[in-house]
Design an enzyme around this catalytic site. Structure first.
Site, short mmCIF file in Angstrom:
data_model
loop_
_atom_site.label_atom_id
_atom_site.label_comp_id
_atom_site.label_asym_id
_atom_site.label_seq_id
_atom_site.Cartn_x
_atom_site.Cartn_y
_atom_site.Cartn_z
N THR A 276 0.88 -1.16 0.00
CA THR A 276 0.00 0.00 0.00
C THR A 276 0.92 1.21 0.00
O THR A 276 2.12 1.06 0.22
CB THR A 276 -0.84 -0.04 1.30
OG1 THR A 276 -1.75 -1.12 1.22
CG2 THR A 276 -1.62 1.23 1.53
N ARG B 139 -12.33 -8.29 -3.20
CA ARG B 139 -11.58 -8.34 -1.94
C ARG B 139 -11.21 -6.94 -1.48
O ARG B 139 -10.77 -6.11 -2.24
CB ARG B 139 -10.31 -9.17 -2.14
CG ARG B 139 -9.39 -9.24 -0.91
CD ARG B 139 -8.23 -8.25 -1.01
NE ARG B 139 -7.28 -8.40 0.10
CZ ARG B 139 -6.23 -7.61 0.31
NH1 ARG B 139 -5.99 -6.60 -0.52
NH2 ARG B 139 -5.43 -7.82 1.32
N GLY C 243 -8.74 -5.16 1.42
CA GLY C 243 -7.74 -5.34 2.45
C GLY C 243 -8.00 -4.38 3.60
O GLY C 243 -9.13 -3.95 3.83
N ASP C 244 -6.94 -4.01 4.29
CA ASP C 244 -7.10 -3.11 5.43
C ASP C 244 -7.07 -1.65 5.04
O ASP C 244 -7.51 -0.79 5.81
CB ASP C 244 -6.03 -3.39 6.48
CG ASP C 244 -4.62 -3.13 5.97
OD1 ASP C 244 -4.43 -3.13 4.74
OD2 ASP C 244 -3.71 -2.95 6.78
N THR D 106 0.99 -1.67 6.31
CA THR D 106 1.16 -2.17 4.95
C THR D 106 1.40 -3.67 5.00
O THR D 106 1.61 -4.25 6.05
CB THR D 106 2.33 -1.49 4.22
OG1 THR D 106 3.56 -1.86 4.87
CG2 THR D 106 2.19 0.03 4.24
N GLY E 187 -2.93 -7.20 4.88
CA GLY E 187 -4.09 -6.55 5.46
C GLY E 187 -5.05 -7.48 6.15
O GLY E 187 -5.77 -7.09 7.08
#
Length: 304
Positions: free
Chosen positions: A164, A192, A194-195, A215, A218
């Protein structure tokens, strides 16, 4: 003031620094810098340089958080639109919602003046298709009408990129803010998240205490609410070092699911920072700028 970002921030870090020097709001400075990262094809985890999902489509996640008001804007699985972080800022400023995803996020982006464009690089498309042919063999003739679940276990990142770009700052008004952007895990299952677009997991900011962003994997930081845990620990009186150590301890307690490395970036209200590499191979670099520095510095993260 302080500006902290991961190594992939190099195309836009100086832009954010200059805007902070001029007294810009931290979010405006960071969104401008991230916009340059998103346009740089050489960054293989963000924007144009990222990799597509299993169906060969780019999906972008991004978010901003104003640590003074704790307002948040985020987009997830956003197709066909860049810069994604700027769209997330518009969500924060113009909607009563916190997050938009998929086609709804795209519709909002167009409504607020962003234009759809081709976001899959020819080289990324070639690599994606060659890997599909390798995995599917004769079944490639049926693609995309094939089961994708088995592929989620056999296809791996072409460059092991699960990264990220994350920016954290304290601006001239003493506001502490965070911003993120990513193209997500290469070959991810469509849809999907991620965080990176999830407040409390991949990012969190509170001007009274500090901010954190993560990073790499996630899936792990979503399960542990890593970014919020760090800021909450500081609110409860822990030092920055101890707060990050607590987050690392929680990540290390995970024993099931997909487990890999995480990098934690954090700052506190005193202007201190801490970047920790938890189980990532090799040295992890990050960018730091403070007004006392002649130039931004590329430093090495601590190992957890």
């Amino acid at each position: 003031m302080i500006l902290l970002a991961n190594s992939e921030a190099w195309p836009g870090f100086a832009t954010s620094v200059e805007l902070l020097k001029q007294g810009a709001h931290g979010l405006d400075a960071m969104v401008a810098g991230i916009g340059r990262v998103e346009r740089e094809a050489g960054v293989r985890s963000v924007g144009y340089g990222g990799w597509p999902n299993m169906l060969g489509r780019m999906e972008f996640d991004a978010a901003v958080m104003d640590g003074t008001t704790r307002d948040v804007g985020a987009v997830g699985a956003l197709p066909d639109i860049l810069p994604a972080c700027a769209v997330a800022q518009q969500v924060m400023q113009r909607l009563p919602h916190v997050m938009l995803t998929g086609e709804g996020a795209k519709r909002f982006a167009i409504e607020t003046g962003f234009s759809p464009e081709e976001t899959l690089l020819d080289d990324s498309k070639r690599v994606w298709w060659e890997r599909l042919e390798q995995e599917l063999g004769a079944d490639i003739a049926r693609f995309p009408d094939v089961p994708l679940i088995p592929l989620s276990r056999t296809i791996t990142d072409p460059e092991r990129v699960r990264d990220t770009t994350v920016f954290l700052c304290r601006d001239s008004a003493q506001g502490i803010h965070s911003a993120t952007s990513t193209s997500g895990w290469a070959w991810k299952y469509p849809g999907r998240l991620g965080d990176s677009p999830i407040a409390g997991a991949g990012f969190y900011a509170d001007s009274r205490y500090g901010a954190a962003a993560c990073t790499h994997t996630g899936e792990m930081t979503v399960r542990c609410s890593t970014a919020r845990s760090i800021v909450l620990a500081m609110k409860l009186g822990r030092s920055l070092e101890d707060a990050v150590a607590l987050a690392v301890e929680e990540l290390s307690e995970l024993t099931t699911g997909f487990l890999a490395g995480v990098v934690i970036h954090a700052i506190d209200a005193s202007g201190d920072h801490r970047v920790v590499n938890f189980r990532c191979q090799g040295d992890i670099k990050y960018w730091l700028w403070e007004p006392s520095m002649a130039q931004p510095e590329l430093r090495t993260a601590l190992r957890a």
